[in-house]
Design a protein around this motif. Sequence first.
Motif, PDB file in Angstrom:
ATOM      1  N   LYS A  83       0.842  -1.141  -0.072  1.00 34.40           N
ATOM      2  CA  LYS A  83      -0.220   0.031  -0.152  1.00 34.40           C
ATOM      3  C   LYS A  83       0.737   1.213   0.110  1.00 34.40           C
ATOM      4  O   LYS A  83       0.419   2.158  -0.533  1.00 34.40           O
ATOM      5  N   ASP A  84       1.955   1.044   0.601  1.00 35.23           N
ATOM      6  CA  ASP A  84       2.925   2.546   0.576  1.00 35.23           C
ATOM      7  C   ASP A  84       3.724   2.251  -0.562  1.00 35.23           C
ATOM      8  O   ASP A  84       4.604   3.479  -0.449  1.00 35.23           O
ATOM      9  N   VAL A  85       3.856   1.459  -1.500  1.00 28.65           N
ATOM     10  CA  VAL A  85       4.854   1.536  -2.512  1.00 28.65           C
ATOM     11  C   VAL A  85       4.247   2.403  -3.453  1.00 28.65           C
ATOM     12  O   VAL A  85       3.189   2.577  -3.995  1.00 28.65           O
ATOM     13  N   ILE A  86       5.237   3.163  -4.018  1.00 30.62           N
ATOM     14  CA  ILE A  86       4.812   4.322  -5.000  1.00 30.62           C
ATOM     15  C   ILE A  86       5.816   4.044  -6.268  1.00 30.62           C
ATOM     16  O   ILE A  86       6.982   3.916  -6.301  1.00 30.62           O
ATOM     17  N   LEU A  87       5.140   3.758  -7.433  1.00 27.09           N
ATOM     18  CA  LEU A  87       5.681   3.248  -8.561  1.00 27.09           C
ATOM     19  C   LEU A  87       6.160   4.731  -9.299  1.00 27.09           C
ATOM     20  O   LEU A  87       5.519   5.586  -9.479  1.00 27.09           O
ATOM     21  N   PRO A  88       7.451   4.911  -9.698  1.00 30.19           N
ATOM     22  CA  PRO A  88       7.660   5.969 -10.613  1.00 30.19           C
ATOM     23  C   PRO A  88       6.963   6.135 -11.759  1.00 30.19           C
ATOM     24  O   PRO A  88       6.599   4.867 -12.366  1.00 30.19           O
ATOM     25  N   GLU A  89       6.866   7.310 -12.259  1.00 24.11           N
ATOM     26  CA  GLU A  89       6.400   7.616 -13.504  1.00 24.11           C
ATOM     27  C   GLU A  89       6.957   7.194 -14.596  1.00 24.11           C
ATOM     28  O   GLU A  89       8.151   7.327 -14.659  1.00 24.11           O
ATOM     29  N   ARG A  90       6.590   6.492 -15.527  1.00 29.01           N
ATOM     30  CA  ARG A  90       7.262   6.247 -16.849  1.00 29.01           C
ATOM     31  C   ARG A  90       6.786   7.188 -18.029  1.00 29.01           C
ATOM     32  O   ARG A  90       5.536   7.465 -18.091  1.00 29.01           O
ATOM     33  N   THR A  91       7.796   7.394 -18.818  1.00 28.42           N
ATOM     34  CA  THR A  91       7.382   8.246 -20.147  1.00 28.42           C
ATOM     35  C   THR A  91       6.613   7.159 -21.114  1.00 28.42           C
ATOM     36  O   THR A  91       6.815   5.938 -21.064  1.00 28.42           O
ATOM     37  N   PRO A  92       5.813   7.692 -22.084  1.00 29.46           N
ATOM     38  CA  PRO A  92       5.219   6.855 -23.124  1.00 29.46           C
ATOM     39  C   PRO A  92       6.314   5.970 -23.808  1.00 29.46           C
ATOM     40  O   PRO A  92       6.158   4.681 -24.121  1.00 29.46           O
ATOM     41  N   GLU A  93       7.450   6.342 -24.098  1.00 25.42           N
ATOM     42  CA  GLU A  93       8.623   5.679 -24.694  1.00 25.42           C
ATOM     43  C   GLU A  93       9.066   4.594 -23.667  1.00 25.42           C
ATOM     44  O   GLU A  93       9.226   3.262 -24.240  1.00 25.42           O
TER      45      GLU A  93
END
Length: 117
Positions: A83-93
């Motif tokens: 629940k506390d895991v934050i996934l990093p944002e990824r670019t469309p590429e």
Amino acid sequence: MKKYDELSEKEQHNFEEFLILTFEFSDDELAAIDKQKPMTMELFSSCLAKCTEWGLYKLFERLLDEYPDLTDKYEKVIDDDIKDVILPERTPEEEEESWNRLCERIKNEYGDDLICE
């Protein structure tokens, strides 16, 4: 008696699965799987972990289906753990590159019959 290399692919798979169950699962786990003793949460979690580790996906799915109450508890434990895991944002590429890697792995594992779109 046939030698291992004389067995069909399915027979080899079944033999390998038998060996994994025999040597990697405890007597308690096997008894619970065979419904000779009650399936506890501890046994359930241990069996699922071993199924994942050894690629016993049919048994994994069977256990999830046969024990819906334990499955719900198992899911809750996982949800609480992440629940506390934050996934990093990824670019469309990056997303496209990841998708292409997944498609390549699927093709390598199962052949070109599967289409990734």
